[in-house]
Design a protein around this motif. Structure first.
Motif, PDB file in Angstrom:
ATOM      1  N   UNK A 149       0.856  -1.206  -0.015  1.00  0.00           N
ATOM      2  CA  UNK A 149       0.000   0.062   0.023  1.00  0.00           C
ATOM      3  C   UNK A 149       0.918   1.244  -0.074  1.00  0.00           C
ATOM      4  N   UNK A 150       1.918   1.047   0.347  1.00  0.00           N
ATOM      5  CA  UNK A 150       3.061   2.321   0.263  1.00  0.00           C
ATOM      6  C   UNK A 150       2.997   2.768  -1.009  1.00  0.00           C
ATOM      7  N   UNK A 151       3.334   1.879  -1.989  1.00  0.00           N
ATOM      8  CA  UNK A 151       3.307   2.296  -3.381  1.00  0.00           C
ATOM      9  C   UNK A 151       2.102   2.557  -4.060  1.00  0.00           C
ATOM     10  N   UNK A 152       1.059   1.831  -3.610  1.00  0.00           N
ATOM     11  CA  UNK A 152      -0.121   2.079  -4.189  1.00  0.00           C
ATOM     12  C   UNK A 152      -0.810   3.524  -4.066  1.00  0.00           C
ATOM     13  N   UNK A 153      -0.398   3.870  -2.490  1.00  0.00           N
ATOM     14  CA  UNK A 153      -0.939   5.380  -2.024  1.00  0.00           C
ATOM     15  C   UNK A 153      -0.071   6.345  -2.732  1.00  0.00           C
ATOM     16  N   UNK A 154       1.208   6.143  -2.878  1.00  0.00           N
ATOM     17  CA  UNK A 154       1.940   7.043  -3.406  1.00  0.00           C
ATOM     18  C   UNK A 154       1.741   7.406  -4.885  1.00  0.00           C
ATOM     19  N   UNK A 155       1.350   6.196  -5.588  1.00  0.00           N
ATOM     20  CA  UNK A 155       0.675   6.607  -7.067  1.00  0.00           C
ATOM     21  C   UNK A 155      -0.725   7.142  -7.063  1.00  0.00           C
ATOM     22  N   UNK A 156      -1.411   6.640  -6.065  1.00  0.00           N
ATOM     23  CA  UNK A 156      -2.705   7.275  -5.948  1.00  0.00           C
ATOM     24  C   UNK A 156      -2.560   8.997  -5.777  1.00  0.00           C
ATOM     25  N   UNK A 157      -1.743   9.469  -5.022  1.00  0.00           N
ATOM     26  CA  UNK A 157      -1.377  10.907  -4.544  1.00  0.00           C
ATOM     27  C   UNK A 157      -1.020  11.434  -5.732  1.00  0.00           C
ATOM     28  N   UNK A 158       0.003  10.757  -6.473  1.00  0.00           N
ATOM     29  CA  UNK A 158       0.544  11.549  -7.829  1.00  0.00           C
ATOM     30  C   UNK A 158      -0.345  11.612  -8.706  1.00  0.00           C
ATOM     31  N   UNK A 159      -1.388  10.964  -8.787  1.00  0.00           N
ATOM     32  CA  UNK A 159      -2.407  11.174  -9.732  1.00  0.00           C
ATOM     33  C   UNK A 159      -3.469  12.046  -9.352  1.00  0.00           C
ATOM     34  N   UNK A 160      -3.803  12.090  -8.236  1.00  0.00           N
ATOM     35  CA  UNK A 160      -4.949  12.522  -7.769  1.00  0.00           C
ATOM     36  C   UNK A 160      -4.729  13.686  -6.416  1.00  0.00           C
ATOM     37  N   UNK A 161      -4.668  14.629  -6.684  1.00  0.00           N
ATOM     38  CA  UNK A 161      -4.363  15.681  -5.248  1.00  0.00           C
ATOM     39  C   UNK A 161      -5.717  15.862  -4.731  1.00  0.00           C
ATOM     40  N   UNK A 162      -6.849  15.644  -5.141  1.00  0.00           N
ATOM     41  CA  UNK A 162      -7.917  15.976  -4.822  1.00  0.00           C
ATOM     42  C   UNK A 162      -8.445  14.943  -3.507  1.00  0.00           C
ATOM     43  N   UNK A 163      -8.013  13.630  -3.468  1.00  0.00           N
ATOM     44  CA  UNK A 163      -8.347  12.540  -2.595  1.00  0.00           C
ATOM     45  C   UNK A 163      -7.726  13.124  -1.192  1.00  0.00           C
ATOM     46  N   UNK A 164      -8.621  12.852  -0.201  1.00  0.00           N
ATOM     47  CA  UNK A 164      -8.190  13.197   1.236  1.00  0.00           C
ATOM     48  C   UNK A 164      -8.513  11.993   2.189  1.00  0.00           C
ATOM     49  N   UNK A 165      -9.358  11.061   1.603  1.00  0.00           N
ATOM     50  CA  UNK A 165      -9.775   9.836   2.511  1.00  0.00           C
ATOM     51  C   UNK A 165      -9.597   8.708   1.816  1.00  0.00           C
ATOM     52  N   UNK A 166      -9.237   7.615   2.494  1.00  0.00           N
ATOM     53  CA  UNK A 166      -9.019   6.380   1.907  1.00  0.00           C
ATOM     54  C   UNK A 166      -9.499   5.175   2.857  1.00  0.00           C
ATOM     55  N   UNK A 167     -10.504   4.400   2.406  1.00  0.00           N
ATOM     56  CA  UNK A 167     -11.136   3.182   3.473  1.00  0.00           C
ATOM     57  C   UNK A 167     -10.221   1.737   3.048  1.00  0.00           C
ATOM     58  N   UNK A 168      -9.938   1.294   4.159  1.00  0.00           N
ATOM     59  CA  UNK A 168      -9.194  -0.002   3.885  1.00  0.00           C
ATOM     60  C   UNK A 168      -9.661  -0.983   5.140  1.00  0.00           C
ATOM     61  N   UNK A 169      -9.060  -2.234   4.976  1.00  0.00           N
ATOM     62  CA  UNK A 169      -9.557  -3.357   5.845  1.00  0.00           C
ATOM     63  C   UNK A 169      -8.559  -3.404   7.003  1.00  0.00           C
ATOM     64  N   UNK A 170      -8.612  -4.311   7.933  1.00  0.00           N
ATOM     65  CA  UNK A 170      -7.806  -4.184   8.914  1.00  0.00           C
ATOM     66  C   UNK A 170      -6.349  -4.579   8.760  1.00  0.00           C
ATOM     67  N   UNK A 171      -6.157  -5.278   7.403  1.00  0.00           N
ATOM     68  CA  UNK A 171      -4.618  -5.481   7.095  1.00  0.00           C
ATOM     69  C   UNK A 171      -3.862  -4.346   7.089  1.00  0.00           C
ATOM     70  N   UNK A 172      -4.508  -3.253   6.782  1.00  0.00           N
ATOM     71  CA  UNK A 172      -3.718  -1.891   6.683  1.00  0.00           C
ATOM     72  C   UNK A 172      -3.481  -1.113   8.066  1.00  0.00           C
ATOM     73  N   UNK A 173      -3.790  -1.726   9.020  1.00  0.00           N
ATOM     74  CA  UNK A 173      -3.676  -0.820  10.192  1.00  0.00           C
ATOM     75  C   UNK A 173      -2.060  -0.893  10.745  1.00  0.00           C
ATOM     76  N   UNK A 174      -1.571   0.017  11.276  1.00  0.00           N
ATOM     77  CA  UNK A 174      -0.343   0.335  11.640  1.00  0.00           C
ATOM     78  C   UNK A 174       0.316   1.517  11.431  1.00  0.00           C
ATOM     79  N   UNK A 175       1.725   1.200  10.859  1.00  0.00           N
ATOM     80  CA  UNK A 175       2.568   2.463  10.376  1.00  0.00           C
ATOM     81  C   UNK A 175       2.100   3.075   9.222  1.00  0.00           C
ATOM     82  N   UNK A 176       1.251   2.494   8.365  1.00  0.00           N
ATOM     83  CA  UNK A 176       0.781   2.834   7.034  1.00  0.00           C
ATOM     84  C   UNK A 176      -0.244   4.012   7.422  1.00  0.00           C
TER      85      UNK A 176
END
Length: 265
Positions: free
Chosen positions: A161-188
């Protein structure tokens, strides 16, 4: 020729203006294109939908080496993503939404790799007992694809998800909220907030829930995986290169979105 994959007239009217300029259109050197672009696109859609090898293309299509060469050239040029993004924006506008999304949902899916996937880009997902690759995707609130990143299957969800969110931010400056499941909890969560200015909200399953239960927001990305897996080339990974697998996902969504737009035109 093939109802499940052939490009229809209304689809072609949407796709043709989005294709890159044809070779030798100005007569300034180079050979002109020999094969009809619509037939080439039909052949690529046929491979993705049917899950066949390139060399198994029926004889009525252009030569398999030509079709694959065009597919690979458009992968290098980023054509498939540009076509997909243009269709997605049009679908959002037609649905009464702004072209630029403000929220996204992320998830991953492990895919069994065939013998054509090299060991350098494949791994083993012990949780899903899958040897192959993992695709990490982000979708908008209606399930339209925003970004895809392909890694080896052994990569944990939060690490991919580090790479995915970086790619998401690079293409969309308007996104401010991301929903995810419990596997993404923690330092991310903290990294996303401090580095990318993204709020990652984990949608958890309640402890007292029994059996199958549709979870808010998370079901949307699961439906997108179902759309992608209707195309058999995406059910199993046959691609030597991870970027070719990403292109297959984009092509699957191009076929899905363009047909939907053509029906509502």
């Amino acid at each position: 020729m093939y109802p499940s994959s052939s490009v229809r007239d209304a689809q072609w009217a949407l796709l043709e203006p989005l294709l890159p300029p044809a070779g030798n259109t100005g007569g300034r050197g180079g050979r002109p294109e020999k094969h009809c672009r619509r037939l080439v696109l039909d052949a690529i859609f046929y491979v993705v939908r049917g899950g066949i090898a390139w060399r198994q293309l029926p004889a009525e299509f252009p030569p398999a080496t030509t079709v694959y060469a065009i597919f690979a050239r458009w992968v290098r040029a980023g054509v498939w993503r540009r076509i997909h993004d243009a269709l997605r924006d049009r679908a959002r506008v037609r649905g009464g939404r702004d072209p630029q999304p403000s929220a996204a949902i992320i998830d991953s899916q492990s895919v069994q790799g065939s013998d054509t996937v090299p060991g350098s880009s494949r791994g083993y997902d012990a949780g899903k007992k899958t040897n192959g690759r993992k695709r990490h995707i982000a979708v908008d609130s209606s399930g339209l694809l925003l970004a895809v990143v392909v890694t080896m299957a052994g990569i944990q969800d939060r690490d991919g998800a580090f790479r995915l969110l970086a790619a998401l931010r690079a293409h969309f400056s308007t996104i401010s909220l991301v929903w995810a499941d419990g596997g993404y909890a923690g330092r991310l969560i903290e990294w996303s907030k401090s580095v990318l200015l993204l709020t990652v909200q984990v949608v958890k399953r309640t402890d007292d829930a029994k059996g199958f239960k549709v979870l808010p927001r998370r079901w949307v990305v699961e439906r997108t995986f179902a759309w992608i897996c209707k195309h058999r080339r995406c059910v199993r990974d046959y691609e030597t290169r991870p970027d070719h697998h990403e292109a297959m996902v984009y092509i699957a969504m191009i076929a899905t979105t363009s047909r939907r737009l053509a029906r509502t035109a």
